[in-house]
Design an enzyme around this catalytic site. Structure first.
Site, PDB file in Angstrom:
ATOM      1  CD  GLU A  90      -0.091   3.146  -4.364  1.00  0.00           C
ATOM      2  OE1 GLU A  90      -0.599   2.657  -5.391  1.00  0.00           O
ATOM      3  OE2 GLU A  90      -0.478   4.226  -3.868  1.00  0.00           O
ATOM      4  CG  ASN A  91       6.231   5.276  -3.889  1.00  0.00           C
ATOM      5  OD1 ASN A  91       5.178   5.879  -3.689  1.00  0.00           O
ATOM      6  ND2 ASN A  91       7.327   5.901  -4.264  1.00  0.00           N
TER       7      ASN A  91
END
Length: 503
Positions: A333-334
């Site tokens: 998710e980064n």
């Protein structure tokens, strides 16, 4: 006619010369980080890029620490680590309020909050990214499914404690809920900072920015969300040098540029693979055996061609136990799609980490993108599966996994977004903790999501939850255990499948 054509041509040439001169002479470059940040005022809001300590504007933050502004509100995914990144400003008590998704390993952050020294507004990571992106786009508020049925929607979460660490001084307000096409959504107000501080790989003198790999993370969104945006960069090139098609953040958003004085990059968790060495499951003896059983069973839920997001901890080990000829694409998710294995020592890149802040590699066909786009993939149900850890699960598939009030404050990170957006949510956890049950009729801890779990895998059992009725059904029992063992260690009502399997 020839006269007028010549006159128009002359004007065009003059205009082109003026535009070329402007391009050559117009520069947003400041001499130092101290110079670029000197007009930040106490009490203002800083929106800060970075994820963990990857892609943080360390030199700009050091300058703010030296200037000594106080009573600041800092909006950032997290607060760095103790004594580094925003952690420096926590140590010097320059921050009044943190707006973040994750406390993580920053002990001083947690200590100040639990002792009533710091206001903390915890926001789901995807919601935070979109609040920042939308704020920079002039959108005052938006609806999201993330947080429905939790304290995010209902309010009452302690933002600040009194000095005794128990009495709540400030609590969060409930949020408006709207039902759209049969589904509830929470209204979230967006964020614009007085200043936005970002870190980029390259800038031209006009302010066009290029980020590097997973160091893009929140930076691209943050860069749009400041009344004044200051970019700390590793390299500055003349205007016109960069390929317009390679620019991640256009110059219109950027007001000041400064060349990073100290270009040291730290890695939070240096994680490597050693050729020929087997993957190590955390723990010893029985604890290790229990976790290995969970991981191996969870890996069987992953099918060929799936796009998958894995939570930090035990879930990250699942790819090591995939069945033969099963290929999946892992999302972090980064801002990474196509995660590969951990690197060898020689290949470590501080700008390439996963959501657990561990060093990683990527596979052929991978891509990098901003945090808001990452959570757009998740919220838009483009992830086939998400596997997360859990603290508690209820008989209707509610999940709690982010806080023990008054004791442990890690933050929800991206978990609330994942459980509301992934097509299939699988929770992995040990069935009991030091003999205490973790599966209840209703969760006792604050929820991560309501009616979100599709499959629960523990060392003792596998449960499945019907999406419509929320009926919990025991479908498999762990080797060495019986149905009676599961019943004795579960404080929830569940159905028992006719064809119970063993795993």
């Amino acid at each position: 006619q020839i006269y007028y054509l010549c006159k128009m041509l002359t004007r065009s040439l003059k205009t082109n010369r003026l535009m070329a001169q402007n391009a050559r002479h117009f520069s947003k470059v400041f001499a130092s980080s101290l110079e670029a940040t000197k007009d930040i005022q106490s009490g203002q809001t800083l929106v800060v890029g970075g994820f963990g300590i990857c892609g943080i504007p360390q030199n700009l933050l050091t300058a703010v620490q030296k200037h000594g502004q106080t009573e600041l509100t800092a909006v950032s995914n997290n607060a760095g680590i103790d004594g580094y990144g925003l952690g420096m400003l926590l140590n010097t008590k320059q921050i009044k309020r943190m707006v973040s998704s994750y406390v993580g390993e920053n002990k001083e952050f947690e200590r100040q909050y639990l002792n009533g020294e710091l206001e903390v507004e915890l926001v789901p990571q995807g919601t935070l990214a979109e609040k920042i992106r939308s704020g920079g786009c002039g959108i005052p508020a938006y609806y999201t499914p993330t947080g429905v049925g939790t304290v995010i929607q209902e309010g009452g979460f302690p933002i600040k404690y009194e000095a005794d660490g128990k009495t709540v001084a400030i609590s969060s307000d409930p949020k408006e809920v709207k039902n759209i096409d049969g589904r509830d959504f929470v209204l979230e107000k967006t964020i614009v900072g007085d200043f936005a501080l970002v870190k980029a790989k390259v800038a031209d003198e006009a302010g066009n920015l290029i980020f590097n790999k997973s160091a893009r993370n929140f930076n691209q969104d943050v860069g749009q969300a400041g009344k004044i945006t200051i970019a700390e960069v590793e390299e500055i090139v003349p205007t016109g040098t960069l390929d317009p098609d390679s620019i991640h953040l256009p110059s219109v958003y950027v007001d000041r540029i400064v060349l990073a004085e100290d270009q040291t990059k730290k890695v939070e968790f240096e994680t490597i693979s050693v050729p020929g060495q087997e993957v190590q499951i955390p723990g010893k003896g029985d604890a290790r055996a229990r976790r290995e059983r969970i991981v191996k069973r969870a890996a069987k839920e992953l099918k060929d061609g799936m796009y998958v997001n894995l939570g930090i901890g035990i879930p990250t080990l699942c790819p090591n136990y995939l069945e033969k000829d099963i290929n999946i694409v892992l999302q972090s998710e980064n801002g990474i799609l196509g995660l590969g294995p951990f690197p060898e020592k020689k290949d470590i890149d501080a700008d390439l980490i996963n959501a657990g802040k561990q060093t990683v590699t990527t596979i052929p066909g991978s891509s990098y993108f901003s945090s808001s786009q990452s959570f757009g993939m998740i919220r838009g149900s483009h992830m086939d599966v998400s596997i997360l850890g859990g603290m508690e699960v209820s008989q209707e598939g509610d999940l709690a996994n982010w806080i023990i009030p008054g004791k442990l404050v890690k933050g929800m990170g991206g978990a609330m977004d994942l459980v509301s957006g992934a097509r299939r949510v699988i929770v992995t956890m040990e069935h009991t903790a030091r003999g205490n049950k973790k599966i209840f009729e209703k969760c006792k801890l604050p929820l991560t999501g309501k009616h979100v779990v599709d499959v629960l895998i523990t060392d003792m059992a596998v449960f499945e939850f019907d999406k419509e009725t929320r009926q919990m059904t025991l479908t498999e029992v762990g080797e060495g255990h019986t149905v009676d063992d599961v019943i004795a260690n579960t404080d929830a009502k569940f159905k028992i499948a006719d064809d119970i399997k063993t795993f």
